[in-house]
Write a protein that holds these residues in place. Structure first.
Motif, PDB file in Angstrom:
ATOM      1  N   ALA A  88      -3.439 -16.494 -11.074  1.00  0.00           N
ATOM      2  CA  ALA A  88      -2.267 -16.269 -11.922  1.00  0.00           C
ATOM      3  C   ALA A  88      -2.452 -15.102 -12.881  1.00  0.00           C
ATOM      4  O   ALA A  88      -1.479 -14.435 -13.245  1.00  0.00           O
ATOM      5  CB  ALA A  88      -1.957 -17.538 -12.713  1.00  0.00           C
ATOM      6  N   GLY A  89      -3.680 -14.832 -13.277  1.00  0.00           N
ATOM      7  CA  GLY A  89      -3.914 -13.830 -14.308  1.00  0.00           C
ATOM      8  C   GLY A  89      -4.272 -12.451 -13.796  1.00  0.00           C
ATOM      9  O   GLY A  89      -4.613 -11.567 -14.592  1.00  0.00           O
ATOM     10  N   THR A  90      -4.204 -12.244 -12.477  1.00  0.00           N
ATOM     11  CA  THR A  90      -4.596 -10.965 -11.896  1.00  0.00           C
ATOM     12  C   THR A  90      -3.387 -10.285 -11.258  1.00  0.00           C
ATOM     13  O   THR A  90      -2.582 -10.941 -10.593  1.00  0.00           O
ATOM     14  CB  THR A  90      -5.693 -11.168 -10.822  1.00  0.00           C
ATOM     15  OG1 THR A  90      -6.810 -11.840 -11.416  1.00  0.00           O
ATOM     16  CG2 THR A  90      -6.153  -9.840 -10.244  1.00  0.00           C
ATOM     17  N   ALA A  91      -3.265  -8.991 -11.468  1.00  0.00           N
ATOM     18  CA  ALA A  91      -2.159  -8.220 -10.879  1.00  0.00           C
ATOM     19  C   ALA A  91      -2.570  -7.763  -9.484  1.00  0.00           C
ATOM     20  O   ALA A  91      -3.037  -6.632  -9.285  1.00  0.00           O
ATOM     21  CB  ALA A  91      -1.820  -7.023 -11.759  1.00  0.00           C
ATOM     22  N   TRP A  92      -2.410  -8.639  -8.510  1.00  0.00           N
ATOM     23  CA  TRP A  92      -2.835  -8.328  -7.152  1.00  0.00           C
ATOM     24  C   TRP A  92      -1.939  -7.288  -6.509  1.00  0.00           C
ATOM     25  O   TRP A  92      -0.720  -7.318  -6.727  1.00  0.00           O
ATOM     26  CB  TRP A  92      -2.804  -9.593  -6.297  1.00  0.00           C
ATOM     27  CG  TRP A  92      -3.626 -10.715  -6.832  1.00  0.00           C
ATOM     28  CD1 TRP A  92      -3.185 -11.824  -7.491  1.00  0.00           C
ATOM     29  CD2 TRP A  92      -5.051 -10.818  -6.789  1.00  0.00           C
ATOM     30  NE1 TRP A  92      -4.236 -12.622  -7.851  1.00  0.00           N
ATOM     31  CE2 TRP A  92      -5.399 -12.035  -7.430  1.00  0.00           C
ATOM     32  CE3 TRP A  92      -6.062 -10.014  -6.254  1.00  0.00           C
ATOM     33  CZ2 TRP A  92      -6.718 -12.456  -7.557  1.00  0.00           C
ATOM     34  CZ3 TRP A  92      -7.374 -10.436  -6.382  1.00  0.00           C
ATOM     35  CH2 TRP A  92      -7.692 -11.633  -7.027  1.00  0.00           C
ATOM     36  N   PRO A  93      -2.493  -6.405  -5.720  1.00  0.00           N
ATOM     37  CA  PRO A  93      -1.641  -5.488  -4.950  1.00  0.00           C
ATOM     38  C   PRO A  93      -0.728  -6.287  -4.016  1.00  0.00           C
ATOM     39  O   PRO A  93      -1.139  -7.307  -3.449  1.00  0.00           O
ATOM     40  CB  PRO A  93      -2.654  -4.656  -4.150  1.00  0.00           C
ATOM     41  CG  PRO A  93      -3.944  -4.783  -4.891  1.00  0.00           C
ATOM     42  CD  PRO A  93      -3.937  -6.152  -5.496  1.00  0.00           C
ATOM     43  N   THR A  94       0.478  -5.847  -3.865  1.00  0.00           N
ATOM     44  CA  THR A  94       1.415  -6.546  -2.987  1.00  0.00           C
ATOM     45  C   THR A  94       0.868  -6.599  -1.568  1.00  0.00           C
ATOM     46  O   THR A  94       0.438  -5.588  -1.012  1.00  0.00           O
ATOM     47  CB  THR A  94       2.778  -5.846  -2.991  1.00  0.00           C
ATOM     48  OG1 THR A  94       3.292  -5.839  -4.330  1.00  0.00           O
ATOM     49  CG2 THR A  94       3.772  -6.573  -2.089  1.00  0.00           C
ATOM     50  N   GLY A  95       0.862  -7.804  -1.004  1.00  0.00           N
ATOM     51  CA  GLY A  95       0.360  -7.988   0.351  1.00  0.00           C
ATOM     52  C   GLY A  95      -1.138  -8.131   0.455  1.00  0.00           C
ATOM     53  O   GLY A  95      -1.675  -8.205   1.565  1.00  0.00           O
ATOM     54  N   ALA A  96      -1.836  -8.207  -0.674  1.00  0.00           N
ATOM     55  CA  ALA A  96      -3.306  -8.322  -0.644  1.00  0.00           C
ATOM     56  C   ALA A  96      -3.723  -9.624   0.017  1.00  0.00           C
ATOM     57  O   ALA A  96      -3.097 -10.671  -0.173  1.00  0.00           O
ATOM     58  CB  ALA A  96      -3.853  -8.264  -2.066  1.00  0.00           C
ATOM     59  N   LEU A  97      -4.791  -9.557   0.799  1.00  0.00           N
ATOM     60  CA  LEU A  97      -5.386 -10.745   1.397  1.00  0.00           C
ATOM     61  C   LEU A  97      -6.435 -11.270   0.421  1.00  0.00           C
ATOM     62  O   LEU A  97      -7.462 -10.638   0.197  1.00  0.00           O
ATOM     63  CB  LEU A  97      -6.018 -10.421   2.743  1.00  0.00           C
ATOM     64  CG  LEU A  97      -6.836 -11.522   3.433  1.00  0.00           C
ATOM     65  CD1 LEU A  97      -6.072 -12.836   3.506  1.00  0.00           C
ATOM     66  CD2 LEU A  97      -7.276 -11.080   4.822  1.00  0.00           C
ATOM     67  N   VAL A  98      -6.133 -12.431  -0.163  1.00  0.00           N
ATOM     68  CA  VAL A  98      -7.000 -13.047  -1.173  1.00  0.00           C
ATOM     69  C   VAL A  98      -7.462 -14.388  -0.635  1.00  0.00           C
ATOM     70  O   VAL A  98      -6.639 -15.233  -0.261  1.00  0.00           O
ATOM     71  CB  VAL A  98      -6.247 -13.242  -2.506  1.00  0.00           C
ATOM     72  CG1 VAL A  98      -7.193 -13.811  -3.566  1.00  0.00           C
ATOM     73  CG2 VAL A  98      -5.630 -11.931  -2.978  1.00  0.00           C
TER      74      VAL A  98
END
Length: 262
Positions: free
Chosen positions: A83-93
């Motif tokens: 919730a607290g991270t600005a992930w790149p759109t479409g990132a595989l996490v």
């Protein structure tokens, strides 16, 4: 074991799993692009072991690009980190937890969620034979699954797809087989120490117990006073544990459980 070279991996975490997984990924031909940890010192220490990796001081946007972002953090930290991270759109996490379902990614629709669960115990100073470590994979979409399977196969010969429900049961089984067994061995060591006896006395017994359990159904090869309903011995053991009421209660519970399984 197939070798897939060239995946860019972001490693979030610097603990026991991350410290063993990072070098294994590098040895398999992947590029760990950055390491992040709760302390900059820990991140720098791990990154320094990985060629080309940088220690990331914060997870503020924009994150460096990666093919897979691996969350090697305690289970309780996964949701806040997501919730607290600005992930790149479409990132595989992908998280590495045995007990957390894939659905933890539902609140982050901009990422593709996955699970990369290594079924192993990790301790400082203990080398891990990664080809023998079962790696359990789950993903929200087919492309993410292919990537995680390729990554897993580059490390291990024991790779399987496993949904959240069976993975949770596997994790519970692993706690019984590893954590609880280790705790019981710790009690045994303490009792030997009280009697001023060397811990090495139990080594042949422990090895034979494990080997026998791996070669058979463990319930079928159970031995001891509980199986024999040896009341005098059970009573003597109860008395011997009088100084340790918690262990005494645990002994009684395990005896009852063994006898209920007969």
């Amino acid at each position: 074991m197939s070798l897939v070279v060239g995946l860019r991996i972001a490693l979030l975490g610097t603990g026991r799993v991350a410290s063993q997984l990072g070098p294994a990924l590098a040895a398999a031909g992947h590029q760990v692009v950055f390491v992040w940890g709760r302390t900059a010192m820990a991140a720098q220490a791990l990154a320094s072991q990985l060629p080309g990796a940088q220690a990331l001081p914060t997870l503020a946007a924009p994150l460096p690009p990666a093919d897979v972002y691996l969350l090697a953090v305690p289970d309780a930290a996964v949701l806040p980190l997501l919730a607290g991270t600005a992930w790149p759109t479409g990132a595989l996490v992908a998280h590495l937890a045995g007990a957390l379902p894939l659905s933890v990614f539902a609140a982050q629709p901009s990422v593709r969620g996955g699970v990369f669960y290594p079924l192993q115990t990790f301790s400082p100073g203990r080398a891990i034979e990664w080809p023998a470590v079962p790696l359990c994979i789950e993903a929200a979409d087919a492309e993410a699954e292919r990537t995680l399977l390729a990554l897993a196969h580059s490390l291990s010969q024991q790779v399987r797809r496993l949904a959240s429900g069976p993975r949770l049961k596997l994790h519970v089984a692993a706690v019984f087989a590893n954590n609880f067994t280790n705790h019981l061995l710790g009690i045994a060591d303490a009792l030997l120490a009280e009697a001023e006896l060397p811990a090495e006395l139990l080594a042949p017994l422990v090895r034979e117990t494990v080997n026998k359990a791996l070669a058979n159904s463990p319930f079928d090869v159970q031995t001891g006073p509980a199986v024999r309903h040896d009341a005098p011995t059970l009573a003597a053991h109860h008395t011997a544990l009088a100084a340790h009421p918690a262990w005494q209660a645990l002994y009684a519970q395990l005896t009852t459980s063994i006898q209920a399984q007969l």
